[in-house]
Motif scaffolding. Structure first.
Motif, PDB file in Angstrom:
ATOM      1  N   ARG A   1       0.811  -1.212   0.000  1.00 38.09           N
ATOM      2  CA  ARG A   1       0.000   0.000   0.000  1.00 38.09           C
ATOM      3  C   ARG A   1       0.848   1.269   0.000  1.00 38.09           C
ATOM      4  NH1 ARG A   1      -5.082  -0.492   1.963  1.00 38.09           N
ATOM      5  NH2 ARG A   1      -4.881   1.273   3.380  1.00 38.09           N
ATOM      6  N   GLY A   2       2.156   1.140  -0.230  1.00 34.87           N
ATOM      7  CA  GLY A   2       3.051   2.281  -0.146  1.00 34.87           C
ATOM      8  C   GLY A   2       3.364   2.899  -1.490  1.00 34.87           C
ATOM      9  N   SER A   3       4.377   3.776  -1.514  1.00 35.07           N
ATOM     10  CA  SER A   3       4.829   4.406  -2.742  1.00 35.07           C
ATOM     11  C   SER A   3       5.404   3.354  -3.674  1.00 35.07           C
ATOM     12  CB  SER A   3       5.897   5.454  -2.420  1.00 35.07           C
ATOM     13  OG  SER A   3       5.426   6.389  -1.462  1.00 35.07           O
ATOM     14  N   THR A   4       5.560   3.691  -4.918  1.00 33.50           N
ATOM     15  CA  THR A   4       6.120   2.761  -5.887  1.00 33.50           C
ATOM     16  C   THR A   4       7.498   3.194  -6.365  1.00 33.50           C
ATOM     17  OG1 THR A   4       4.967   3.931  -7.677  1.00 33.50           O
ATOM     18  CG2 THR A   4       3.863   2.018  -6.706  1.00 33.50           C
ATOM     19  N   THR A   5       7.865   4.436  -6.155  1.00 35.06           N
ATOM     20  CA  THR A   5       9.175   4.929  -6.581  1.00 35.06           C
ATOM     21  C   THR A   5       9.848   5.640  -5.421  1.00 35.06           C
ATOM     22  OG1 THR A   5       8.203   7.001  -7.397  1.00 35.06           O
ATOM     23  CG2 THR A   5       8.468   5.213  -8.982  1.00 35.06           C
ATOM     24  N   VAL A   6      11.174   5.626  -5.440  1.00 36.94           N
ATOM     25  CA  VAL A   6      11.946   6.288  -4.389  1.00 36.94           C
ATOM     26  C   VAL A   6      12.076   7.768  -4.693  1.00 36.94           C
ATOM     27  CG1 VAL A   6      14.247   6.458  -3.373  1.00 36.94           C
ATOM     28  CG2 VAL A   6      13.211   4.218  -3.740  1.00 36.94           C
ATOM     29  N   ASN A   7      11.864   8.589  -3.689  1.00 32.79           N
ATOM     30  CA  ASN A   7      12.037  10.029  -3.836  1.00 32.79           C
ATOM     31  C   ASN A   7      13.351  10.422  -3.168  1.00 32.79           C
ATOM     32  OD1 ASN A   7      11.855  12.905  -3.576  1.00 32.79           O
ATOM     33  ND2 ASN A   7       9.654  12.749  -3.892  1.00 32.79           N
ATOM     34  N   GLN A   8      14.318  10.808  -3.987  1.00 35.04           N
ATOM     35  CA  GLN A   8      15.643  11.193  -3.480  1.00 35.04           C
ATOM     36  C   GLN A   8      15.786  12.702  -3.339  1.00 35.04           C
ATOM     37  OE1 GLN A   8      17.905   8.961  -2.606  1.00 35.04           O
ATOM     38  NE2 GLN A   8      17.884   7.191  -3.966  1.00 35.04           N
ATOM     39  N   THR A   9      14.722  13.458  -3.578  1.00 29.77           N
ATOM     40  CA  THR A   9      14.853  14.915  -3.661  1.00 29.77           C
ATOM     41  C   THR A   9      14.137  15.659  -2.538  1.00 29.77           C
ATOM     42  OG1 THR A   9      12.942  15.053  -5.142  1.00 29.77           O
ATOM     43  CG2 THR A   9      15.118  14.823  -6.155  1.00 29.77           C
ATOM     44  N   GLY A  10      13.835  14.981  -1.453  1.00 27.22           N
ATOM     45  CA  GLY A  10      13.236  15.671  -0.308  1.00 27.22           C
ATOM     46  C   GLY A  10      11.772  15.406  -0.112  1.00 27.22           C
ATOM     47  N   GLY A  11      11.101  14.741  -1.079  1.00 29.80           N
ATOM     48  CA  GLY A  11       9.700  14.390  -0.892  1.00 29.80           C
ATOM     49  C   GLY A  11       9.556  13.178   0.005  1.00 29.80           C
ATOM     50  N   PHE A  12       8.327  12.920   0.453  1.00 35.55           N
ATOM     51  CA  PHE A  12       8.090  11.822   1.376  1.00 35.55           C
ATOM     52  C   PHE A  12       8.155  10.468   0.681  1.00 35.55           C
ATOM     53  CE2 PHE A  12       6.124  15.084   4.134  1.00 35.55           C
ATOM     54  CZ  PHE A  12       6.775  14.757   5.323  1.00 35.55           C
ATOM     55  N   ASN A  13       8.719   9.509   1.384  1.00 38.50           N
ATOM     56  CA  ASN A  13       8.671   8.103   1.013  1.00 38.50           C
ATOM     57  C   ASN A  13       7.855   7.398   2.083  1.00 38.50           C
ATOM     58  OD1 ASN A  13      10.888   7.609  -1.290  1.00 38.50           O
ATOM     59  ND2 ASN A  13      11.671   9.136   0.138  1.00 38.50           N
ATOM     60  N   SER A  14       6.638   6.984   1.740  1.00 39.21           N
ATOM     61  CA  SER A  14       5.748   6.321   2.694  1.00 39.21           C
ATOM     62  C   SER A  14       5.871   4.822   2.500  1.00 39.21           C
ATOM     63  CB  SER A  14       4.307   6.771   2.479  1.00 39.21           C
ATOM     64  OG  SER A  14       4.198   8.174   2.657  1.00 39.21           O
ATOM     65  N   LEU A  15       6.150   4.103   3.587  1.00 37.27           N
ATOM     66  CA  LEU A  15       6.489   2.688   3.479  1.00 37.27           C
ATOM     67  C   LEU A  15       5.280   1.793   3.253  1.00 37.27           C
ATOM     68  CD1 LEU A  15       9.361   2.326   6.086  1.00 37.27           C
ATOM     69  CD2 LEU A  15       9.471   2.788   3.641  1.00 37.27           C
ATOM     70  N   GLY A  16       4.073   2.294   3.510  1.00 38.73           N
ATOM     71  CA  GLY A  16       2.874   1.506   3.240  1.00 38.73           C
ATOM     72  C   GLY A  16       2.412   0.740   4.451  1.00 38.73           C
ATOM     73  N   ASP A  17       1.194   1.016   4.904  1.00 34.82           N
ATOM     74  CA  ASP A  17       0.650   0.373   6.099  1.00 34.82           C
ATOM     75  C   ASP A  17      -0.169  -0.842   5.692  1.00 34.82           C
ATOM     76  OD1 ASP A  17       0.157  -0.012   8.739  1.00 34.82           O
ATOM     77  OD2 ASP A  17      -1.086   1.763   9.028  1.00 34.82           O
ATOM     78  N   LEU A  18       0.311  -2.059   6.019  1.00 38.03           N
ATOM     79  CA  LEU A  18      -0.409  -3.270   5.634  1.00 38.03           C
ATOM     80  C   LEU A  18      -1.780  -3.325   6.299  1.00 38.03           C
ATOM     81  CD1 LEU A  18       2.348  -6.049   5.926  1.00 38.03           C
ATOM     82  CD2 LEU A  18       1.837  -4.535   3.994  1.00 38.03           C
ATOM     83  N   ASN A  19      -2.774  -3.817   5.556  1.00 36.67           N
ATOM     84  CA  ASN A  19      -4.080  -4.042   6.158  1.00 36.67           C
ATOM     85  C   ASN A  19      -4.141  -5.452   6.745  1.00 36.67           C
ATOM     86  OD1 ASN A  19      -4.661  -5.859   4.037  1.00 36.67           O
ATOM     87  ND2 ASN A  19      -5.579  -4.220   2.794  1.00 36.67           N
ATOM     88  N   ALA A  20      -5.284  -5.805   7.343  1.00 36.04           N
ATOM     89  CA  ALA A  20      -5.396  -7.089   8.045  1.00 36.04           C
ATOM     90  C   ALA A  20      -5.202  -8.270   7.106  1.00 36.04           C
ATOM     91  CB  ALA A  20      -6.753  -7.175   8.745  1.00 36.04           C
ATOM     92  N   THR A  21      -5.737  -8.168   5.888  1.00 37.41           N
ATOM     93  CA  THR A  21      -5.597  -9.254   4.928  1.00 37.41           C
ATOM     94  C   THR A  21      -4.147  -9.453   4.529  1.00 37.41           C
ATOM     95  OG1 THR A  21      -7.828  -8.863   4.067  1.00 37.41           O
ATOM     96  CG2 THR A  21      -6.300 -10.083   2.649  1.00 37.41           C
ATOM     97  N   GLU A  22      -3.447  -8.355   4.297  1.00 39.45           N
ATOM     98  CA  GLU A  22      -2.036  -8.428   3.908  1.00 39.45           C
ATOM     99  C   GLU A  22      -1.186  -8.995   5.035  1.00 39.45           C
ATOM    100  OE1 GLU A  22      -2.271  -4.644   0.814  1.00 39.45           O
ATOM    101  OE2 GLU A  22      -1.800  -4.341   2.940  1.00 39.45           O
ATOM    102  N   ILE A  23      -1.496  -8.603   6.283  1.00 39.26           N
ATOM    103  CA  ILE A  23      -0.758  -9.139   7.423  1.00 39.26           C
ATOM    104  C   ILE A  23      -0.996 -10.644   7.545  1.00 39.26           C
ATOM    105  CG2 ILE A  23      -0.574  -9.105   9.942  1.00 39.26           C
ATOM    106  CD1 ILE A  23      -1.264  -6.111   9.808  1.00 39.26           C
ATOM    107  N   ALA A  24      -2.260 -11.048   7.428  1.00 38.47           N
ATOM    108  CA  ALA A  24      -2.600 -12.478   7.532  1.00 38.47           C
ATOM    109  C   ALA A  24      -1.964 -13.288   6.408  1.00 38.47           C
ATOM    110  CB  ALA A  24      -4.111 -12.653   7.517  1.00 38.47           C
ATOM    111  N   SER A  25      -1.745 -12.647   5.257  1.00 38.99           N
ATOM    112  CA  SER A  25      -1.144 -13.346   4.123  1.00 38.99           C
ATOM    113  C   SER A  25       0.373 -13.433   4.229  1.00 38.99           C
ATOM    114  CB  SER A  25      -1.519 -12.629   2.813  1.00 38.99           C
ATOM    115  OG  SER A  25      -2.915 -12.653   2.614  1.00 38.99           O
ATOM    116  N   GLY A  26       0.936 -12.778   5.227  1.00 39.04           N
ATOM    117  CA  GLY A  26       2.379 -12.815   5.405  1.00 39.04           C
ATOM    118  C   GLY A  26       3.135 -11.837   4.539  1.00 39.04           C
TER     119      GLY A  26
END
Length: 290
Positions: A63-88
């Motif tokens: 659920r996070g970003s798809t590209t790396v921002n090297q220029t000062g913008g935010f890189n959001s790592l993505g918060d897994l939902n319950a289904t994603e956590i249960a799926s490993g």
């Protein structure tokens, strides 16, 4: 109307169901705590800042970003939902590099910044935090990472929020997790905490030469644990810029307090002069022999 006895019992249960008193660690903007006091972004002790995100050692969650921002913008790592956590599914993680590296000096060696904000108060009147936590791992060679031992003693959000997705959390019960301080204040990390780690004692991690720091997102529904197997809670489920948020830059990323030891400029100059003199002597000797 609730009877007085029932009302008092109800309030006691309500309070006992949440962290009712402050812990021993620092609050969102507390710079005076002797254990893990926050470090302001303009603190003159910072000697360098992370300047590159290593894209080969970085992965964003589903659920996070798809590209790396090297220029000062935010890189959001993505918060897994319950289904994603249960799926490993793996939470997102991000790895940064430094101009020289981090060494193990006296006290905190580096500090990690996030963009959390104060929200609510704990039972001692200390501000809570809208928090998105991350584990912190370090490596010398980029392959072997040691994780800082962490503590998380909350059993949920502070009262008065709107569920767990938008509430304050008592960070005075949290230690050695990135994201436990408000924006503008870095969370300190002391490499001495890893002195007994098997990678250190086995010679695979040199605490005087840390080249990589990895931030590993923690989905805060309690499925992920601290070093003592306590569940970790933070604002979950977050959307949009979900998960731990990181951006490069001076005063906003990862600041180094103790850099890897390198020769002083004056020493480098002396080495250069000595080398030039040696080469000149050899040339003269060769010319004389001819």
């Amino acid at each position: 109307m609730l009877r007085p006895l029932f009302l008092s019992t109800f309030l006691a249960v309500l309070l006992l169901g949440h962290p009712a008193s402050a812990g021993i660690y620092s609050g969102p903007t507390d710079t005076t705590n002797t254990v893990d006091g926050a470090i302001a972004s303009n603190d003159p002790r910072f000697v360098e800042w992370a300047n590159v995100i290593d894209e080969t050692r970085t992965m964003f969650g589903p659920r996070g970003s798809t590209t790396v921002n090297q220029t000062g913008g935010f890189n959001s790592l993505g918060d897994l939902n319950a289904t994603e956590i249960a799926s490993g599914d793996s939470p997102g993680y991000l790895t940064v590099l430094f101009p020289t590296g981090i060494g193990n000096g006296s006290g905190a060696d580096f500090a990690v910044f996030e963009n959390g904000f104060r929200f609510g108060t704990n039972a001692d009147g200390v501000s809570g935090l809208f928090a998105e936590f991350a584990y912190v791992d370090v490596s010398t060679n980029g392959s072997d990472f040691a994780r800082f031992p962490s503590t998380a003693l909350n059993d949920g959000a502070l009262p008065g929020g709107f569920g767990t997705s938008f509430s304050g959390f008592d960070v005075t019960n949290v230690h050695n997790l990135a994201g436990k301080h408000a924006a503008g204040f870095g969370t300190p990390f002391d490499l001495d905490d890893l002195s007994t780690d098997p990678l250190v004692t086995g010679g695979l991690l040199d605490l005087d030469n840390i080249q990589y720091v990895r931030l590993f997102d923690i989905p805060g529904n309690g499925s992920f644990l601290d070093s003592n197997d306590n569940p970790i809670y933070d604002n979950w489920l977050t959307t949009g810029s979900g998960g731990f948020d990181f951006r490069l830059g001076e005063g906003i990323g990862i600041g180094v307090l103790n850099a890897t030891a390198v020769p002083e400029p004056s020493s480098l100059a002396l080495f250069a002069i000595a080398g030039s003199a040696l080469m000149l002597r050899r040339r003269r000797k060769s010319a004389g022999a001819a």
